[in-house]
Structure formats: structure tokens, C-alpha cells
Design an enzyme around this catalytic site. Sequence first.
Site, short mmCIF file in Angstrom:
data_model
loop_
_atom_site.label_atom_id
_atom_site.label_comp_id
_atom_site.label_asym_id
_atom_site.label_seq_id
_atom_site.Cartn_x
_atom_site.Cartn_y
_atom_site.Cartn_z
N LYS A 194 0.82 -1.21 0.00
CA LYS A 194 0.00 0.00 0.00
C LYS A 194 0.86 1.26 0.00
O LYS A 194 0.63 2.18 -0.79
CB LYS A 194 -0.93 0.00 1.21
N ARG B 22 -3.36 3.04 8.51
CA ARG B 22 -3.72 1.80 7.83
C ARG B 22 -2.51 0.88 7.71
O ARG B 22 -1.39 1.34 7.48
CB ARG B 22 -4.25 2.08 6.42
N GLY C 56 -8.23 -7.12 4.86
CA GLY C 56 -9.01 -7.18 6.09
C GLY C 56 -8.36 -7.92 7.23
O GLY C 56 -8.93 -8.03 8.31
N MET D 218 -5.49 -7.22 8.85
CA MET D 218 -4.84 -6.37 9.86
C MET D 218 -5.67 -5.11 10.08
O MET D 218 -6.73 -4.95 9.50
CB MET D 218 -3.40 -6.06 9.44
N ARG E 13 -3.52 -1.16 -6.30
CA ARG E 13 -2.67 -2.35 -6.26
C ARG E 13 -3.04 -3.20 -7.46
O ARG E 13 -4.12 -3.04 -8.05
CB ARG E 13 -2.89 -3.14 -4.97
N HIS F 247 -15.59 -7.71 1.50
CA HIS F 247 -14.58 -8.60 2.08
C HIS F 247 -14.75 -10.02 1.55
O HIS F 247 -13.78 -10.67 1.14
CB HIS F 247 -14.71 -8.58 3.61
N ARG G 5 2.31 -48.54 -13.89
CA ARG G 5 2.41 -49.42 -12.71
C ARG G 5 1.80 -50.77 -13.02
O ARG G 5 0.57 -50.91 -13.12
CB ARG G 5 1.69 -48.75 -11.53
N GLU H 195 14.08 -43.93 -4.94
CA GLU H 195 13.03 -43.64 -3.96
C GLU H 195 13.47 -43.95 -2.54
O GLU H 195 12.65 -43.91 -1.62
CB GLU H 195 11.76 -44.41 -4.30
N SER I 116 14.34 -42.37 -12.43
CA SER I 116 13.05 -41.72 -12.21
C SER I 116 12.86 -41.62 -10.71
O SER I 116 12.90 -42.65 -10.02
CB SER I 116 11.91 -42.52 -12.84
N THR J 276 9.19 -39.72 -5.68
CA THR J 276 9.27 -38.78 -4.55
C THR J 276 8.26 -39.08 -3.45
O THR J 276 8.41 -38.58 -2.33
CB THR J 276 9.11 -37.33 -5.03
N ASN J 277 7.22 -39.88 -3.74
CA ASN J 277 6.31 -40.25 -2.65
C ASN J 277 7.06 -41.08 -1.60
O ASN J 277 7.08 -40.76 -0.41
CB ASN J 277 5.13 -41.05 -3.19
N ASP J 278 7.69 -42.17 -2.05
CA ASP J 278 8.45 -43.01 -1.11
C ASP J 278 9.71 -42.30 -0.62
O ASP J 278 10.11 -42.48 0.54
CB ASP J 278 8.83 -44.34 -1.78
N CYS K 72 8.36 -39.24 -11.03
CA CYS K 72 7.04 -39.82 -11.29
C CYS K 72 6.16 -39.86 -10.05
O CYS K 72 5.10 -40.48 -10.06
CB CYS K 72 7.17 -41.22 -11.88
N TYR L 86 12.29 -34.51 -17.32
CA TYR L 86 10.83 -34.52 -17.46
C TYR L 86 10.19 -34.72 -16.09
O TYR L 86 10.84 -35.14 -15.13
CB TYR L 86 10.36 -35.63 -18.41
#
Length: 907
Positions: A22, A91, A100, A102, A335, A451, A577, A765, A784, A787-789, A852, A872
Site C-alpha cells: 500500500k 492503515r 481485512g 490487519m 494495487r 470482504h 504401474r 526412492e 526416475s 518422490t512419494n516413497d 514420477c 521430465y
Amino acid sequence: MAAYVYDFAEGGREQAGLLGGKGANLAEMTRLGLPVPPGFTVTTDACRAYLATGAEPEGLREEVGRHLAALERAVGRRLGQPDDPLLLSVRSGARFSMPGMMETVLDIGLNDDSVQGLAKTSGSERFARDSHRRLLQMFGSTVMGVDAAVFEDALTRMKRDRGAADDLGLDAADLAVLAGEYRRLIREHTGEDFPEDPVEQLRRAVLAVFRSWNTERARVYRRREHIPDDLGTAVNVQAMVFGNLGADSGSGVAFTRDPATGRPGVYGDYLPNAQGEDVVSGIRNAVPLAELERLDKPSYDRLLEIMRTLEHHYRDLCDIEFTIERGTLWMLQTRVGKRTAEAAFAIAAALTDEGLTGPDEALARVSGEGLARLMFPRFDTAAVGEPLARGIPASPGAAVGTAVFTSAEAVRRAAEGERVVLVRQETTPDDLPGMIAAQAVLTSRGGKTSHAAVVARGMGKVCVCGADSLTVDPAARRFTTAAGTVVEEGALLSVDGTAGAVHAGAVPLADSPVMRYFEDGGTADAARAAGGVAEAVHRAMDRADGVRRLGVRANADTPEDAARARRFGAEGIGLCRTEHMFLGERRRLVEAMILADGQEGRDRALAALLPLQRGDFAAILAAMDGLPVTIRLLDPPLHEFLPDRTDLAVRVASAEAAGGHPDPHDTELLAAVDRMHEENPMLGLRGVRLGLVVPGLVAMQVRAVAEAVAERRRAGGDPRAEIMVPLVDTVEELRLVRAEVERVLAEVSAESGTEVRCPVGTMIELPRAALTAGAIAAQAEFFSFGTNDLTQTTWGFSRDDVEAAFFSAYLDKGIFAVSPFETIDADGVGRLVRIAVEEGRAARPGLKTGVCGEHGGDPASVHFFHRVGLDYVSCSPFRIPVARLEAGRAALAGGTEGPGDAGDASR
């Protein structure tokens, strides 16, 4: 010592980190010569210093005093002088917009003496008394900590006693009585009097704004919007201009384009005889901005001129707050405006056509998160009749949920898994938790600048505002329509934020235009046929595909998923899979393999599975002809293909208890389940370990792949199968399996007379694999990252358990800003990825690398994978467009962290 205070004339928009958004934009408008009331900004540095120590920073009071004196000289009035006093607004203004969240205090400088002078110089005692009661109300709650409801209750009683429909129905004498009541309430609830000294009012107001940075609602909003907690807020002190001086005065909010659709035009709200807080709070329904042309054409024309100036200067949609004081227009804020996902794409395309931006900047201003919203289904309005009510379409989309009438109830029901619609007369910042929990927000008051509308658009929540035919009764937890229909809490509602309508019950859904565009192949012709915002989306996708370096593949296990992924722009399959092909009726064959007494029985079961797998692979390779298909060998523990142990045990025990004999097959299965039981199966016999201890399993799967490749080649196709070995810990595991793979490939090549060559790689993994990637690369033609495991094993988290158990507490406590399963943990898991890429490519130059896990379709994670040099990402078919778009944005962002600031445009 660095300065803590800057005059508006000293700053500019490039200083948003120091002056807050602001303050930086007020300085920018001042620099442009626009009519901005003079003032100064107390910096975020001062806020951080105050929050760190709890004490007013040394020298701040003196700096504020010097700038206040300069402001007084500029306007020719002094703060607190009894005749014609200078009044100030105080303000908040953080770097990123937090609407809204703060505090604001208006009319600083009024006391029992100066209110008389204000009445005399303004010629309106009612205006002066109204301004005084507003100061007491805002200061009492914001600075002195009195519950705001205490003042609201007193105001409501006064209006009821006087028979007034709204605040304007109270006269000067009423407001003087109300001010006295407010002073009494302050004293009663705090034990101290309201400070009459205007300088003390200013000092305390500034510190109160600093403190509001750490209110619960501000913290919740920052967590929701991923805004860092250590930025602090600036404070803007500005000479007051008054929209509540009579019919020739007023306040409003304007947008240079429609923030819901992006269309050009005159959009906004105007409230005659009101201060700015009245507009955004929604406590009175404003008139459309276009009505200002009739009420005050000179101010209207000047406002449109300024709006054009600002949009060309910022080269973006601008959100503007203004006040008209007796025919004189003043700019209070601008803004880059929040906008819906639809508006973001439409505006990006339009500004490019208008020559204000180029295609790269247009791409940077949209986001994958917004694209995902546009792919969500919409209501099939042709299937329903007249709605219960209509309002203002403040934030588009379709949402179904049960009606709730308080924020707390929304949070409670959502925590139990219920989808809810938050219904309010109007929302306040205290409703933020409920808005986050709800699927949609419905209000009976307010407009596109209220708001509810602003916050909902920023969060991507469906919102309908200003449905003024509804009578909302929060105490009774119900609303009544104009036709007399009563809707109680718990009733099912469908809220259409695109049409601005609310329907009873669950309205059926239909594909969005953007989804139809992708389903039809994502071409220019498909975009024109889909209509709506699809053409703007196509332009962004076309640019993203033109600049991105990262490839985008799909996680797909069926020909249908593969075909959809290709329509959505996938450049192959990064994860097929094979275990998903063993479900349904095929479980019996897997059971036979598990239960076999010896190798002969196991070979028979595998031989029965072979043609089924071959047919699966052939169909998927046909759907992805000419593109790579990475096929992962069997990964999960074998017990997952057996019936549940409890069910088996119950069946066996029930048969025995009835005096009969249990089914021999059930008994055999139960014994196998008991034999194969593991305390932690996800860290047990699975992945590559299965291939090494179950003879023939790898050979069967590789033969099925190889024969499918040979079959496709004989048919004139171009199959490009790749074989991926899961859960490798050590290069020796991969060496042994690779030898088996190559043996079978050679056999099939000889038998078919067709050379079958399939690259062999591995999933990274496990932390050990990442840390020994250089050695593993000797046997892997590609990596590959699963990333989950990798996230589970790096953090020591069991995803199935921890997300429900304590992740909400970790998010609340700020231990992490977002779930590491949702966005890649760049410092921990990400570092392992970086190490593996660097060491793998050092050992095998040109090593192909991808990801993957689910992170492959997460916008922020895509940027990380671009920076670490992956080739990739692979994700579910429906996330492919998001990954393509973000890969393009990542290429434009270069080395910068995260998905850039485009999210700020819609924040």
C-alpha cells in the site's frame, strides 16, 4: 541508523518490501501526480524491530514527529487543533495483500474539543459526530482491545430505539449520545479512558497495527497464502478525506477490468455519504460504480481517466480505492488486483493484444493452480429450474455443500469430512477460518469489492455476494427467500459462482469449457469450439510449450488413461504401474503364484499371466505410439493381492464354530497371509527384492513387454518401451535384475526375429540410492525419482498414518508451510534429488532423469525440478496441462525460487 519513516514523495512501487504494497503504491501514485492525500509510511523494518523486542524502536517517535510536522505544514492544519483540525487515517500495508486481516483506524485526532471545530468548519455537526463515534469504535476495539461486538450491540440498540434502518437514520444528537456510551464502554472494559491527546492516539494506533501482524486471523491467512511470517507490515499515516460529508461525498472501490471475468468496462461499487470501510465491509449495499456518472459526472470522468493511467502504468488489472469529498476526487490506494483464474487468463491475453505486455509476461501472470480451477466441472444449469436466489457472481465455479451459518460450524463440519457452504449476511476477517473450510461462500450483502468477494477470489473459493432477497438469521441458523422458503442449517445447497445463483439440493455437473478444450486435443480449433476462456488458455499453453525445457509425461496404467494423457499433451508415460494390471479377476492368478508349492506351479501361474500382461502393454504402447513408455516392474508386497486377513480369519472361524469345515482355499490363503505378514510391509519384501526372491517374476513381466514391443513393430508401430526397476538400494540389486532383463530381451529378439531393445533404469526412492547414485548409474540408463516413497523414507513419515494424525498441527505451528507430500521438500528430499542428479550424470554423462511421484504435477515442485535439471516430470493425466504450463513458467523464471509472483496477481 536507517530511516524508519518515508514521506509518500520519497518512495515508489519498487520498494514494496520496505514500504509495504500500500505504501509503495501510494508513493507511486504521488510520483505520477495523481490526487493522493499527503502522508508518510512507517516501514516494515520498524514493525519487525517492534515485534522482536515488544518496545517502540529507538528514534521512531522522533521520526514520526518530524514527518507529522511536515504533513501539517503541507495541509495548513495541525493535529488536534480545536478549529479545523487535521485528522489522520492509520492503515496497515504488508508487502503482499492481506485484505481485512490487519487493522485500520480512521479519524485519528478527534477529541471532545476538536469535534466541535470539525462541526463548525465542515458545516455539518452530524458528520463530525459520526466521525467521532467511528474513531471511538475503531480505536476502542483495534487499539484498546474491546470486543467489537460491544460497540455493534450499542449501535444496534440505538438504531432500534430510534427506528432507524441504518446508520444514516441517526442524527447528530443520537451520535453524540452514542459517543458517550462508547467512552463509557471503553472505560468499563479496559479500566482506562479513551486518550484525548491526538499524538498519543497516533502513537498507539501505529503500534496496534504492528501488533495486528500476529493476530490469529493474519497468521491463518498467511499460512493459506504461503506468505512468510517474518515480513512484517508497514503503517501508512495519511491526511483524512471524508466521504461521509453528505450527498456530494462518498467512497468506492473500482477495478480497471472485471476481476471475475477479465472483461473491460466499469466495475466496482460506490457508496454515497460513506467512508471507505463501509464499502469493503458490506454493511450497506453499495450502488454500481456506473451510477456515479449520474451522481457526480466530473468525478466519474476523472476517475475513469485515472483508471486508464494506472492500468497503462502498471500494465495490469488495478484495484483502486477512492473517496470523493464534496466533489473532489482523492485516490486512497491502488494495487495489482486480485482476480479469478478465468480473469487471469483473459486479462493476460487481452493486455498482450493491446501491446501492454508480451507473450512471456502474459505467461508469467497466469498459474497452474488457476488452470486447474478452470478444469473443474460447472453446473449443468439446463437441468435445473429457477434458483432460490440470485446475487453478484463474485468468484466463479460450482460448489455443493450443506448450509452453515457460523465460521466455527464450518470448521467443525469440514474437519469431519463434510462439504459446507458458509452463509452470512456479510463476512468479516474473523470469518477467515470458515471461508477456508467451506466449499463456497454466500452472503446477502456486499458486492464485488466486499470482504467476502475479495478474499474468496484470492483463495479460489466459489462466492456469491449481495443476494439481497435472502433474509439471513444467524442466530436461528437459517435464511428465508423472497418467496418465503425457509432453508435451515444442514440443508444441501448448490452455489453457482459463475452465474451468481444458489439452488436447493445438488445440481448435476458438466465439463467446463477448458476441460472440453483439453479433451478435444488442446488445439486452436478445439479452443474456438469450447468458447469462453479456452482461447486465452490455448494461447498460454502454446507459449508454455514453446519455451519449456522440461518434458511432461503421464502416470498411466490403462490404454484409456494413456489416450487421455496424449490428448492432454503428454509426451509419453513416465510411470506405468504393472501391479494395477493384477487386480480384479486376475487376483486369482496372483494368488495361484503365491500359493504354488514349487517352481512348476509358480511357472503355470506366471504363464497364465503372461498373455494378459502382453495384451495390456501392447494396447498402451499403441496409444502412446512413437513416445516413451516407462514400465515399472511389480512394486508392492505380494500380500496386497491376497484377501484381508481379518475377513479370512472370520470366515474360517465361523465355519469351524458352526461345526463344519472351512473352505480349504480360505485356510490355505490364511496360512499364506500369516506366513507373509510383515510389521512394516512398505519397508519389507517389495520392489526389486521381489524380483530377486520370486523366481520367474521378472522374466514373465519382461517377456510380456518384449513380446508386446515385437508385436507392435510387426504391425508397423513405433513402440518405445522402457523398463524400470523399483526400490533399488544398491547397484548390485540392479546389476542382477538387469542381467535377467537383458537375457529375456535377447530371447524374445531371437524368437520373434525382431530386435527388441528396451532401456533399463531404476526408481530412486530411497535415501541410500540417492546418496550412491554415482555407482547405481553404472547399471541404469535412466533415473526416475519416486518422490512419494523418497519423502516417506527421508522424513520417517508413513503417509497413510501421519497426514490425519498430526499434519494439521504441524501446519498450524509452522513446522512446515505445506505438506511435504504436496510440495517437494527442497531442503531435505530435494537435496537428495540434486545429489543423485549430479552424481548420476557425473558417472554417466547424458543420464536421463525424471520424476514420477505426485510432486510431478505440483506447480511449485515443477519449478524445483526445472532448476535441478531433470529432463521430465510425470503426473496423472488430469494434471498434465498444469505441469506443461508451469514448466513453461519455470523456464521464464530461470534461477528464481518457486513459481514466481504470478500467484500474487490473484492473491
